[in-house]
Motif scaffolding. Structure first.
Motif, PDB file in Angstrom:
ATOM      1  N   GLY A   1      11.825   3.943   9.300  1.00 13.82           N
ATOM      2  CA  GLY A   1      11.786   3.027   7.860  1.00 13.82           C
ATOM      3  C   GLY A   1      12.434   3.453   7.212  1.00 13.82           C
ATOM      4  N   ASP A   2      12.986   2.878   5.684  1.00 16.32           N
ATOM      5  CA  ASP A   2      14.607   3.120   4.527  1.00 16.32           C
ATOM      6  C   ASP A   2      12.837   4.070   3.820  1.00 16.32           C
ATOM      7  N   PRO A   3      14.077   5.553   4.460  1.00 21.72           N
ATOM      8  CA  PRO A   3      13.518   6.740   3.381  1.00 21.72           C
ATOM      9  C   PRO A   3      13.453   6.161   1.676  1.00 21.72           C
ATOM     10  N   VAL A   4      14.559   5.451   0.633  1.00 21.23           N
ATOM     11  CA  VAL A   4      14.398   5.275  -0.501  1.00 21.23           C
ATOM     12  C   VAL A   4      13.248   4.822  -0.727  1.00 21.23           C
ATOM     13  N   LEU A   5      13.130   3.297   0.196  1.00 21.94           N
ATOM     14  CA  LEU A   5      12.350   2.236  -0.406  1.00 21.94           C
ATOM     15  C   LEU A   5      10.720   2.626  -0.535  1.00 21.94           C
ATOM     16  N   LEU A   6      10.099   3.295   1.163  1.00 21.15           N
ATOM     17  CA  LEU A   6       9.436   3.485   0.978  1.00 21.15           C
ATOM     18  C   LEU A   6       9.036   4.611  -0.048  1.00 21.15           C
ATOM     19  N   ARG A   7       9.683   5.282  -0.174  1.00 22.70           N
ATOM     20  CA  ARG A   7       9.420   6.826  -0.850  1.00 22.70           C
ATOM     21  C   ARG A   7       9.061   6.069  -2.353  1.00 22.70           C
ATOM     22  N   GLN A   8       9.738   4.930  -2.618  1.00 24.64           N
ATOM     23  CA  GLN A   8       9.312   4.146  -3.955  1.00 24.64           C
ATOM     24  C   GLN A   8       7.775   3.601  -3.902  1.00 24.64           C
ATOM     25  N   VAL A   9       7.403   3.632  -2.418  1.00 25.03           N
ATOM     26  CA  VAL A   9       6.380   2.278  -2.610  1.00 25.03           C
ATOM     27  C   VAL A   9       4.882   3.366  -2.482  1.00 25.03           C
ATOM     28  N   TRP A  10       5.276   4.681  -2.291  1.00 27.26           N
ATOM     29  CA  TRP A  10       4.689   5.960  -2.509  1.00 27.26           C
ATOM     30  C   TRP A  10       4.353   5.732  -4.076  1.00 27.26           C
TER      31      TRP A  10
END
Length: 642
Positions: free
Chosen positions: A530-539
């Motif tokens: 997945g996209d690391p920046v976007l999924l970190r935003q989810v968390w």
């Protein structure tokens, strides 16, 4: 769809015209086309043919699946038996060498070459596949060996001696080096050996190494003795590969790596399946890898057994041909039965038709209103066909108009969406600067003139600065929301647990101090793409919500976990905070939707909308569960291949 409707209407019109022609020609007793009796017979035969074809196909498919499963289990049993036999034989040699190395009377004072030579010769005679057995001194010089081969030669650099100085050793299959020129070759094939060795100790002191080389012919003979009759009858091939997937035993001239290691690993877990091999053919394949047993560590050999798919499924094909053969006789029987039954059923109709021809006035054959029901039905069908043609023209015209209107509406919606995104970016950028300036100016006024102002003025300035901060956060959230849809998705392998831990650290670092420490638990999470920046935003957004809404709990707790199935991973963030009314759960992920007041729990109402859009872009979904005062749990599911 319009084309199909037009064809049906046209065929109906032609059929109606044929009926009118046939009806009007009835008084002159002219007959054309195929009789009803033949049509019904052909219909019965066609129906029987379709039924028998379907039954044959379904039966053959079921039989093919069952035959494939049975054959796969049989091949898996062959692989298990041979794998167990190979490992059992190696385990016996492994323990045998250790037992001989532990005989105290052979090294009580020093190594006795004559005594050792007698023992080694007897050991070789007890198992004829020992190609060479020898004993070395601590420096690696061969003291005694079977047949005197390599005696007084230095083998200190050989892997079996180096490894066996400290512990028992078993080595994988390799080509002979020193012994290649000293031992006779069989069938003009290169000599291949398996090493087994053990240290010889007197107390704690190593006084030598006992080493043995097993001829790989042992494995070949074991395979031939156990499987030669089966191979000849069923065209089964047996291949042995090592941990790297390289072929140790198998067809001559085959590739070095006959099957990809990942495929071998999958076959080992599934036991059997149909796989394409390096030769381009598809085989019903089975695999088995025996593990360590009774002190023997094992070499990780995998036994592969394969059979061409065409041969494995041959019984199912033969069954299919038999079913279709029986079906052909059934079709003929049904056709004859239908022809006979149609004759019985059509006899009254023929009598009625003859009576109608005899009773019809002569002038009715030329013109006038039709008197018999068939002709009336033909004229009615003709009128219906004309009406259907008019309706078809109206529908075609309406459909073209609708398509044009839909295309215009789609272009308008796309333009409106683009204008909305542009407006959001423009407004956000244009607001961010002035809002920051107002906030900075307000704080500067408080710092410089605060003591001279009364309490109400200071409160108003503080409120203004706080609102500027809140508007700044809202602008940042709007920009983030716009970037979610516009930013290109960059997929790479991600450690979800590390990503969640990093986001949790950011959230806890920026959170206000709490009276009671937060209990944060993050379970092991599977990796995904997945996209690391976007999924970190989810968390970050989900953990920030959980921390915010659980801070007033007596013992605030946040848990992060996952549940998985064969299709997807379902991650969750659970807290014991304020919770929400489950009837309002659908509103949580809409922009600017808040279920709590700003004074109670501050926020912008944009964070969960960002979560939903990011997860949707990864092909997943989000939802939430909760109850007032009992906490909440937010879920987001991502495909395993996401």
């Amino acid at each position: 769809m319009r084309h199909a409707l037009r064809m049906r209407v046209q065929s109906g019109a032609i059929h109606g015209w044929n009926m009118r022609s046939s009806t009007l020609a009835l008084p002159s007793r002219r007959r054309s086309g195929v009789s009803t009796r033949v049509k019904i017979g052909l219909g019965f035969g066609s129906l029987a043919l379709a039924v028998f074809l379907f039954v044959g196909w379904a039966s053959a498919r079921s039989a093919r699946l069952q035959v494939t499963a049975d054959a796969g289990l049989s091949l898996a049993e062959v692989a298990r038996h041979l794998s167990s036999s190979l490992d059992a034989g190696m385990g016996e040699r492994y323990r045998e060498i250790q037992n001989i190395a532990g005989l105290e009377h052979l090294h009580r004072r020093e190594l006795d070459p004559a005594a050792w030579r007698v023992v080694l010769e007897q050991l070789q005679q007890s198992f004829r596949h020992y190609a060479w057995i020898g004993v070395t001194d601590p420096q690696g010089v061969v003291v005694a060996a079977t047949g005197g081969v390599l005696e007084k030669r230095d083998v200190a650099q050989r892997p079996w001696f180096v490894e066996a100085r400290t512990r028992p050793f078993v080595g994988d299959v390799h080509d002979a080096v020193l012994l290649a020129r000293l031992l006779p070759q069989v069938d003009n094939e290169p000599l291949r050996l398996v090493d087994v060795a053990a240290p010889i100790r007197e107390g704690e002191r190593m006084v030598g190494v006992l080493g043995a080389h097993l001829s790989w012919k042992w494995a070949q003979e074991l395979r031939e003795q156990a499987l030669a009759p089966v191979e000849a009858a069923r065209h089964i091939e047996v291949i042995v590969v090592n941990r790297a997937g390289e072929q140790l035993l198998g067809p001559k001239g085959g590739p070095r790596v006959p099957l990809a290691p990942a495929t071998v690993e999958r076959l080992t877990q599934q036991r059997h399946g149909i796989e394409p091999w390096q030769d381009g053919r598809r085989y019903l394949s089975a695999a088995h890898r025996a593990g360590p047993r009774a002190g023997y560590p094992g070499l990780g050999w995998t036994v592969l057994v394969r059979q061409p798919v065409s041969i494995a499924t041959a019984p199912a094909r033969h069954l299919q041909w038999r079913i279709w053969g029986y079906g052909l006789f059934g079709v003929l029987g049904f056709g004859l039965a239908g022809w006979w039954l149609a004759g019985r059923l059509a006899a009254p109709l023929r009598r009625v038709a003859r009576e109608a021809q005899l009773q019809a006035p002569q002038h009715d054959a030329v013109g006038g209103s039709p008197q018999d029901e068939v002709t009336q039905l033909a004229y009615a069908l003709g009128a219906l066909v004309t009406q259907l043609r008019d309706r078809e023209r109206e529908l075609v015209s309406l459909n073209e108009t609708l398509e044009h209107r839909v295309a215009e509406r789609t272009r308008a919606l796309e333009q409106a969406n683009a204008d909305l995104q542009s407006f959001t970016r423009t407004v956000s950028h244009d607001l961010k600067g002035p809002i920051g300036s107002v906030g900075s100016a307000t704080r500067m006024a408080l710092e410089l003139s605060g003591p001279q102002l009364d309490t109400r003025a200071r409160d108003l300035l503080s409120l203004s600065a706080a609102e500027c901060d809140r508007l700044g956060v809202l602008v940042d959230e709007l920009l983030a929301l716009a970037r979610v849809d516009q930013q290109a998705l960059r997929r790479e392998p991600l450690d979800m647990k590390a990503l969640a831990q990093a986001a949790a650290a950011d959230v806890l670092r920026s959170a206000a101090p709490a009276a009671v420490p937060l209990d944060l638990r993050i379970d092991d999470l599977p990796p995904i793409d997945g996209d690391p920046v976007l999924l970190r935003q989810v968390w970050h957004n989900l953990l920030s919500n959980a921390v915010k809404f659980s801070r007033r709990a007596a013992q605030p707790r946040v848990e992060v976990g996952v549940s998985s199935d064969e299709r997807r991973h379902v991650f969750h963030v659970r807290d014991n905070g304020a919770g929400f009314d489950r009837q309002l759960a659908d509103r949580l992920f809409d922009v600017f939707q808040r279920l709590h007041s700003q004074d109670e729990f501050p926020g912008t109402g944009v964070g969960l909308s960002i979560v939903k859009r990011i997860v949707n872009r990864h092909g997943g979904e989000v939802w939430a569960e909760g109850a007032p005062g009992q906490g909440a749990c937010f879920y987001f599911a991502l495909p395993r291949s996401a």
